[in-house]
Design an enzyme around this catalytic site. Structure first.
Site, PDB file in Angstrom:
ATOM      1  N   ASP A 110      19.174   1.432  12.841  1.00 12.63           N
ATOM      2  CA  ASP A 110      18.675   0.076  13.108  1.00 12.63           C
ATOM      3  C   ASP A 110      18.379  -0.049  14.596  1.00 12.63           C
ATOM      4  O   ASP A 110      19.248   0.198  15.429  1.00 12.63           O
ATOM      5  CB  ASP A 110      19.728  -0.954  12.681  1.00 12.63           C
ATOM      6  CG  ASP A 110      19.220  -2.394  12.799  1.00 12.63           C
ATOM      7  OD1 ASP A 110      19.376  -3.148  11.825  1.00 12.63           O
ATOM      8  OD2 ASP A 110      18.682  -2.765  13.853  1.00 12.63           O
ATOM      9  N   ASP A 141      12.651  -2.493  11.283  1.00  9.04           N
ATOM     10  CA  ASP A 141      13.401  -1.691  12.266  1.00  9.04           C
ATOM     11  C   ASP A 141      14.652  -1.036  11.679  1.00  9.04           C
ATOM     12  O   ASP A 141      15.554  -0.670  12.401  1.00  9.04           O
ATOM     13  CB  ASP A 141      13.763  -2.553  13.489  1.00  9.04           C
ATOM     14  CG  ASP A 141      15.033  -3.356  13.293  1.00  9.04           C
ATOM     15  OD1 ASP A 141      15.300  -3.771  12.150  1.00  9.04           O
ATOM     16  OD2 ASP A 141      15.754  -3.543  14.279  1.00  9.04           O
ATOM     17  N   GLU A 142      14.677  -0.887  10.354  1.00  6.44           N
ATOM     18  CA  GLU A 142      15.926  -0.483   9.725  1.00  6.44           C
ATOM     19  C   GLU A 142      15.659   0.436   8.538  1.00  6.44           C
ATOM     20  O   GLU A 142      14.780   0.155   7.730  1.00  6.44           O
ATOM     21  CB  GLU A 142      16.587  -1.785   9.253  1.00  6.44           C
ATOM     22  CG  GLU A 142      17.923  -1.652   8.672  1.00  6.44           C
ATOM     23  CD  GLU A 142      18.384  -2.991   8.068  1.00  6.44           C
ATOM     24  OE1 GLU A 142      17.752  -4.044   8.322  1.00  6.44           O
ATOM     25  OE2 GLU A 142      19.350  -2.942   7.316  1.00  6.44           O
TER      26      GLU A 142
HETATM   27  P1  TTP Z   1      17.340  -7.209  13.528  1.00  8.21           P
HETATM   28  O1  TTP Z   1      17.547  -5.739  13.394  1.00  8.21           O
HETATM   29  O2  TTP Z   1      18.190  -8.105  12.703  1.00  8.21           O
HETATM   30  O3  TTP Z   1      17.585  -7.668  15.031  1.00  8.21           O
HETATM   31  P2  TTP Z   1      17.241  -6.905  16.375  1.00  8.21           P
HETATM   32  O4  TTP Z   1      16.700  -5.545  16.141  1.00  8.21           O
HETATM   33  O5  TTP Z   1      16.377  -7.788  17.210  1.00  8.21           O
HETATM   34  O6  TTP Z   1      18.639  -6.849  17.094  1.00  8.21           O
HETATM   35  P3  TTP Z   1      19.877  -5.894  16.768  1.00  8.21           P
HETATM   36  O7  TTP Z   1      20.064  -5.099  18.012  1.00  8.21           O
HETATM   37  O8  TTP Z   1      21.013  -6.822  16.515  1.00  8.21           O
HETATM   38  O9  TTP Z   1      19.518  -5.058  15.587  1.00  8.21           O
HETATM   39  O10 TTP Z   1      15.851  -7.587  13.233  1.00  8.21           O
HETATM   40  C1  TTP Z   1      14.759  -6.744  13.599  1.00  8.21           C
HETATM   41  C2  TTP Z   1      13.602  -7.588  14.096  1.00  8.21           C
HETATM   42  O11 TTP Z   1      13.229  -8.546  13.110  1.00  8.21           O
HETATM   43  C3  TTP Z   1      13.918  -8.383  15.340  1.00  8.21           C
HETATM   44  O12 TTP Z   1      13.710  -7.645  16.530  1.00  8.21           O
HETATM   45  C4  TTP Z   1      13.004  -9.563  15.229  1.00  8.21           C
HETATM   46  C5  TTP Z   1      12.819  -9.749  13.746  1.00  8.21           C
HETATM   47  N1  TTP Z   1      13.634 -10.909  13.301  1.00  8.21           N
HETATM   48  C6  TTP Z   1      13.031 -12.162  13.199  1.00  8.21           C
HETATM   49  O13 TTP Z   1      11.829 -12.296  13.459  1.00  8.21           O
HETATM   50  N2  TTP Z   1      13.783 -13.233  12.828  1.00  8.21           N
HETATM   51  C7  TTP Z   1      15.122 -13.134  12.555  1.00  8.21           C
HETATM   52  O14 TTP Z   1      15.782 -14.153  12.230  1.00  8.21           O
HETATM   53  C8  TTP Z   1      15.738 -11.840  12.644  1.00  8.21           C
HETATM   54  C9  TTP Z   1      17.199 -11.666  12.362  1.00  8.21           C
HETATM   55  C10 TTP Z   1      14.961 -10.761  13.027  1.00  8.21           C
HETATM   56 MG    MG Z   2      17.664  -4.243  14.806  1.00  4.24          MG
END
Ligand code: TTP
Ligand code: MG
Length: 423
Positions: free
Chosen positions: A24, A137-138
């Site tokens: 992720d 992203d996962e």
């Molecule tokens: P995530 O993997 O949940 O968040 P992240 O990568 O920004 O942070 P982390 O380091 O905690 O993993 O989500 C991936 C992308 O999805 C994030 O960069 C932006 C988008 N996203 C939204 O647009 N709205 C949201 O509510 C969430 C949770 C994510």
């Molecule tokens: Mg992320």
């Protein structure tokens, strides 16, 4: 099938511990912005909608870890984010605002993030035989055939380093014998984390974690579990499964299993989703139009955002209204061509819902369907950029991406046809 030919008997992996990686990216959209604007490295960065000057409507998509220390987080209203972290551009002219307590705000650029995600995916498919992409992203990787438990941490570090070196974004990785433990592990030491949960130690790893970290537990379930005196995974693991089943039905059993580290799901490459939907129930049936339309708008925005995030265009918008006692009514409308247009989803959902505006409704839903997945690197995203909406698709059926890099990816490097998406 995706593992290639197997010799019966010789390759009987029954009972063997799988090696599952969950990867992720850290603050993904913000990391992407830093890729093309390296000055943002180490700075508070907020990415979201509604950051144009003078705009305060909109929400945070993500915040860099520096911005998170100010209390900015995903899904927060932009107005709330600005209270905690003013814009850098304002701080530069306003002596009242300390520079080091201000941040850089950038609008969402899905097309760019999709292109970065495609590069990451290429590496993931190169590193594993089976990849399940869960979101932009996962992903889960099954690397059982590629490495061994004794060196799994080195393998995971190799994947991490390759992504860092070749794409330039940081990912966190969890390694475990099950998907659910791998997911929790990837979050364990974020950002830039690497956590390995060895076979045999999953339950021990989970034990001290609070219940909301368990797979499938949201705030509501967490509250209910707490009310039952269950605070940690260990508490759930030690509970009577019949009590959990009594309270949560089938899901209760799953919760119990997951808390004990039992999860026999295999990493399967993802088939394309057919639709995205969101539903929401009222505590009791609502008759007045206002709260119902408000809910419709919220659901429409959530569904549209999900589709955007998955790189999906939709041709059909639908609503669902459950009227007492349990009558499920659905209405839908098809569009002339596939779009990515949140405002249009909201408008159509409102129109479709109009016939229910004065009747009691206990549950609402919004759905987009008839999906088309567009390779991020295809030029066709212009249609979406112009925000025009219903225009016809320049997209879906074209299989020839303009740029070869990502369209050549995985299919060739690991010879699978199971990638499903973006093809
Ligand atoms: P995530 O993997 O949940 O968040 P992240 O990568 O920004 O942070 P982390 O380091 O905690 O993993 O989500 C991936 C992308 O999805 C994030 O960069 C932006 C988008 N996203 C939204 O647009 N709205 C949201 O509510 C969430 C949770 C994510
Ligand atoms: Mg992320």
């Amino acid at each position: 099938m995706q593992d290639g030919p197997r010799l019966p008997g010789v390759d009987d992996r029954e009972g063997e511990d799988r090696i599952v990686l969950h990867v992720d990216a850290d603050c993904f959209y913000a990391s992407c912005e830093r890729l093309r604007e390296p000055e943002l490295e180490g700075e508070p960065v907020v990415v979201g909608m509604g950051y144009e000057p003078g705009e305060t409507a909109g929400a945070v998509a993500t915040a860099s870890y520096e911005a998170r220390t100010f209390g900015v987080e995903s899904a927060q209203a932009i107005s709330a984010a600005l209270e905690r972290l003013p814009r850098r551009v304002d701080a530069e002219t306003d002596p009242e605002i300390a520079l080091e307590e201000s941040g850089h705000y950038r609008p969402v650029d899905m097309e760019y993030y999709q292109s970065v995600a495609a590069e990451v995916r290429e590496i993931l498919h190169d590193c594993a035989d089976v990849v399940r992409e869960v979101s932009i992203d996962e992903a889960y990787l099954d690397v059982t055939e590629r490495t061994a438990w004794a060196v799994a941490d080195g393998f995971a570090r190799h994947v991490k380093n390759r992504i860092q070196r070749e794409v330039g974004v940081t990912v966190s990785v969890g390694v475990a014998p099950t998907m659910s433990a791998a997911k929790i592990a990837s979050d364990f030491e974020k950002p830039d984390g690497l956590t390995v949960v060895e076979p045999g130690s999953v339950r021990e790893f989970l034990a001290p974690l609070s219940v909301e970290l368990l797979h499938g537990v949201g705030p509501v379930t967490a509250r209910e579990l707490r009310a039952m005196g269950l605070e940690t995974a260990a508490d759930v693991a030690a509970a009577d499964p019949r009590t959990l089943e009594g309270r949560f039905g089938e899901r209760g059993r799953e919760l119990y299993d997951r808390a004990r580290g039992d999860d026999d799901r295999r990493v399967e490459p993802k088939g394309l989703p057919k639709s995205f939907s969101r539903e929401s129930a009222f505590a009791e049936a609502v008759e007045e139009p206002e709260p119902k339309y408000d809910r419709i708008e919220t659901l429409a925005a959530a569904v549209a955002e999900r589709a955007t995030r998955e790189g999906a265009l939709y041709r059909t918008v639908g609503v669902k209204a459950v009227t007492p006692p349990f009558d499920v009514n659905t209405r839908e409308r098809s569009l002339p061509g596939p779009v990515d247009d949140p405002d249009l989803v909201a408008r159509i959902a409102r129109e479709l819902f109009a016939e229910f505006e004065d009747v009691p409704v206990r549950k609402l839903g919004v759905r987009v369907a008839n999906l088309e997945f567009v390779a991020a690197e295809q030029a066709s995203l212009e249609g979406w950029e112009s925000a025009g909406g219903v225009g016809e698709s320049s997209s879906g059926s074209s299989k020839t991406g303009e740029e070869p890099s990502a369209s050549e990816r995985a299919n060739q490097s690991c010879g699978q046809s199971s990638l499903g998406d973006f093809s």
